[in-house]
Design an enzyme around this catalytic site. Sequence first.
Site, PDB file in Angstrom:
ATOM      1  CE  LYS A 103       8.373  -5.628  -5.080  1.00 47.33           C
ATOM      2  NZ  LYS A 103       7.093  -5.382  -5.761  1.00 47.33           N
ATOM      3  CG  ASP A 143       8.653  -2.007  -6.170  1.00 50.07           C
ATOM      4  OD1 ASP A 143       7.457  -2.272  -6.367  1.00 50.07           O
ATOM      5  OD2 ASP A 143       9.061  -1.563  -5.078  1.00 50.07           O
TER       6      ASP A 143
HETATM    7  P1  NAD Z   1       8.020   5.829  -7.825  1.00 50.18           P
HETATM    8  O1  NAD Z   1       9.430   5.763  -7.376  1.00 50.18           O
HETATM    9  O2  NAD Z   1       7.734   6.138  -9.247  1.00 50.18           O
HETATM   10  O3  NAD Z   1       7.220   6.915  -6.963  1.00 50.18           O
HETATM   11  C1  NAD Z   1       7.188   6.921  -5.599  1.00 50.18           C
HETATM   12  C2  NAD Z   1       6.566   8.244  -5.173  1.00 50.18           C
HETATM   13  O4  NAD Z   1       6.391   8.239  -3.756  1.00 50.18           O
HETATM   14  C3  NAD Z   1       7.410   9.453  -5.496  1.00 50.18           C
HETATM   15  O5  NAD Z   1       6.574  10.508  -5.901  1.00 50.18           O
HETATM   16  C4  NAD Z   1       8.076   9.796  -4.159  1.00 50.18           C
HETATM   17  O6  NAD Z   1       8.420  11.167  -4.077  1.00 50.18           O
HETATM   18  C5  NAD Z   1       6.938   9.430  -3.233  1.00 50.18           C
HETATM   19  N1  NAD Z   1       7.356   9.175  -1.863  1.00 50.18           N
HETATM   20  C6  NAD Z   1       8.450   8.538  -1.399  1.00 50.18           C
HETATM   21  N2  NAD Z   1       8.450   8.539  -0.057  1.00 50.18           N
HETATM   22  C7  NAD Z   1       7.321   9.164   0.317  1.00 50.18           C
HETATM   23  C8  NAD Z   1       6.750   9.489   1.576  1.00 50.18           C
HETATM   24  N3  NAD Z   1       7.361   9.167   2.720  1.00 50.18           N
HETATM   25  N4  NAD Z   1       5.567  10.138   1.580  1.00 50.18           N
HETATM   26  C9  NAD Z   1       4.948  10.485   0.422  1.00 50.18           C
HETATM   27  N5  NAD Z   1       5.448  10.218  -0.775  1.00 50.18           N
HETATM   28  C10 NAD Z   1       6.617   9.573  -0.822  1.00 50.18           C
HETATM   29  O7  NAD Z   1       7.356   4.457  -7.362  1.00 50.18           O
HETATM   30  P2  NAD Z   1       6.078   3.741  -7.936  1.00 50.18           P
HETATM   31  O8  NAD Z   1       6.529   2.785  -8.973  1.00 50.18           O
HETATM   32  O9  NAD Z   1       5.036   4.752  -8.240  1.00 50.18           O
HETATM   33  O10 NAD Z   1       5.657   2.868  -6.662  1.00 50.18           O
HETATM   34  C11 NAD Z   1       4.877   3.430  -5.601  1.00 50.18           C
HETATM   35  C12 NAD Z   1       4.207   2.308  -4.843  1.00 50.18           C
HETATM   36  O11 NAD Z   1       3.416   1.574  -5.766  1.00 50.18           O
HETATM   37  C13 NAD Z   1       5.165   1.297  -4.207  1.00 50.18           C
HETATM   38  O12 NAD Z   1       4.584   0.812  -3.009  1.00 50.18           O
HETATM   39  C14 NAD Z   1       5.220   0.186  -5.214  1.00 50.18           C
HETATM   40  O13 NAD Z   1       5.550  -1.056  -4.621  1.00 50.18           O
HETATM   41  C15 NAD Z   1       3.781   0.212  -5.702  1.00 50.18           C
HETATM   42  N6  NAD Z   1       3.610  -0.419  -7.007  1.00 50.18           N
HETATM   43  C16 NAD Z   1       4.191   0.097  -8.131  1.00 50.18           C
HETATM   44  C17 NAD Z   1       4.011  -0.555  -9.346  1.00 50.18           C
HETATM   45  C18 NAD Z   1       4.567  -0.028 -10.625  1.00 50.18           C
HETATM   46  O14 NAD Z   1       4.356  -0.651 -11.678  1.00 50.18           O
HETATM   47  N7  NAD Z   1       5.220   1.111 -10.630  1.00 50.18           N
HETATM   48  C19 NAD Z   1       3.272  -1.749  -9.397  1.00 50.18           C
HETATM   49  C20 NAD Z   1       2.684  -2.220  -8.239  1.00 50.18           C
HETATM   50  C21 NAD Z   1       2.872  -1.557  -7.038  1.00 50.18           C
END
Ligand code: NAD
Length: 426
Positions: A103, A143
């Site tokens: 990571k 991420d």
């Molecule tokens: P992103 O940046 O696209 O979206 C994050 C979302 O969370 C946004 O809508 C933001 O406004 C919201 N957010 C931020 N802080 C918040 C809070 N305190 N309360 C509620 N909402 C909040 O990110 P993503 O890629 O969708 O990732 C989200 C999660 O999914 C992370 O934990 C990431 O590690 C995990 N994840 C993402 C992927 C991927 O391919 N995108 C893969 C595996 C895991």
Amino acid sequence: MATLLTDASRRLERAAQYVPISDDATERLKFPKASLKVAIPVRMDDGSLRVFEGYRVRYDDTRGPTKGGIRFHPGVSLDEVQSLAFWMTFKCAAVNLPFGGAKGGITLNPKALSRLELERLSRGYINAIAPFIGPDLDVPAPDMYTNPMIMGWMMDQYSIINGRRSPAVITGKPVSMGGSRGRDTATGRGAFFVIQAMMAQLGKSPEAMTVAVQGFGNAGSVVARQLFEAGYKVVAVSDSKGGVYNAGGLHIPDIQQFKQTHHAMKDVYCKDTVCNVASHDTLTNEDILALDVDILIPAALENQITAQNAASVQARYIFEVANGPVTADADEILDKKGVSVFPDILVNAGGVMVSHFEWVQNRSGLYWTLEKVDSELRSRITQEAAVIWQIANSKAVSFRTAAYIHALSRIGEALNDRGTRDYYLQ
Ligand code: NAD
């Protein structure tokens, strides 16, 4: 106070009781193989110099080159990056990818930077970590608050440093730069396939299930949309500024549309919030976790459901789309309440699965159709979900412990097959 990594280690110890793996190997897996901390100087638009701190952690490479995303967020710390790298190790093994775990991240508020500042920061980060990554060594991906555009800049910078085009060094790139079709929706789509598989095992029909999704980003918005289209009643969604609720069900495509229209992508990050959508009640991110729904999907940040608020959770099933949204202490409380938690290392593995497909396509030079990506994702993640369901039921353990048992069995097998070098050469 327990760090995120010690929290993660507790899950490892729990699973190790069920797997024929040596104490030496378990002990080794509690520590990341290598952690890099770098300073990244960036010339800002106003001519001043700012230095950002960044990290890259390669946790374990027993099963292959390490793999894991890069996060841009004010909360990024070495502890967080190490824990996320630990999770990636187990996630890749749980869904049988030929990768270890890694990571990376930079501590910053990305919304405060201009697009050109972000590009200089992204390229500077690669300058700092280039010797630590590579197609056969460590393969980053997006991420939180990083996206295909940023991956494209980073791949380009790595290629410049090495004097050769190296698309396989990073995944989640734009399709025009060697990205895979379907990577943008892979995490949400994979989570949807897991939810469908588990609901089928439980004999639940989508129409009978209400859903709340915390976090409406790349992962959360896609899973919300998929569930909506399959007939689930998605009653609440939120982003960092708060959430919207409608007991009769929200129209998710409209909310997605709203986010896109008000999403000033020209500034890279959205400036608006789902709270501005009409015909709803608003709620806070704390409220959404305590809603009386069947399925709760934390899809934002880690440590959202803790020992402090676990007792107020009313959902019957939690699907962890975010990494680490439920703490180890909360797991125990939820378990006693009879809440089933389907763990991140299975539920959100669709992203890294399609990243693997992208890496394969980059190395072969042969690019897949969206249909092929989707059908490979569906069959592979559904197959792993079925095995984890079976382990949980046959051993009478939680789905999380079952997923760790499944992953640890694969890591243990690779460690055994590697011979005795770990015993003598530490
Ligand atoms: P992103 O940046 O696209 O979206 C994050 C979302 O969370 C946004 O809508 C933001 O406004 C919201 N957010 C931020 N802080 C918040 C809070 N305190 N309360 C509620 N909402 C909040 O990110 P993503 O890629 O969708 O990732 C989200 C999660 O999914 C992370 O934990 C990431 O590690 C995990 N994840 C993402 C992927 C991927 O391919 N995108 C893969 C595996 C895991």
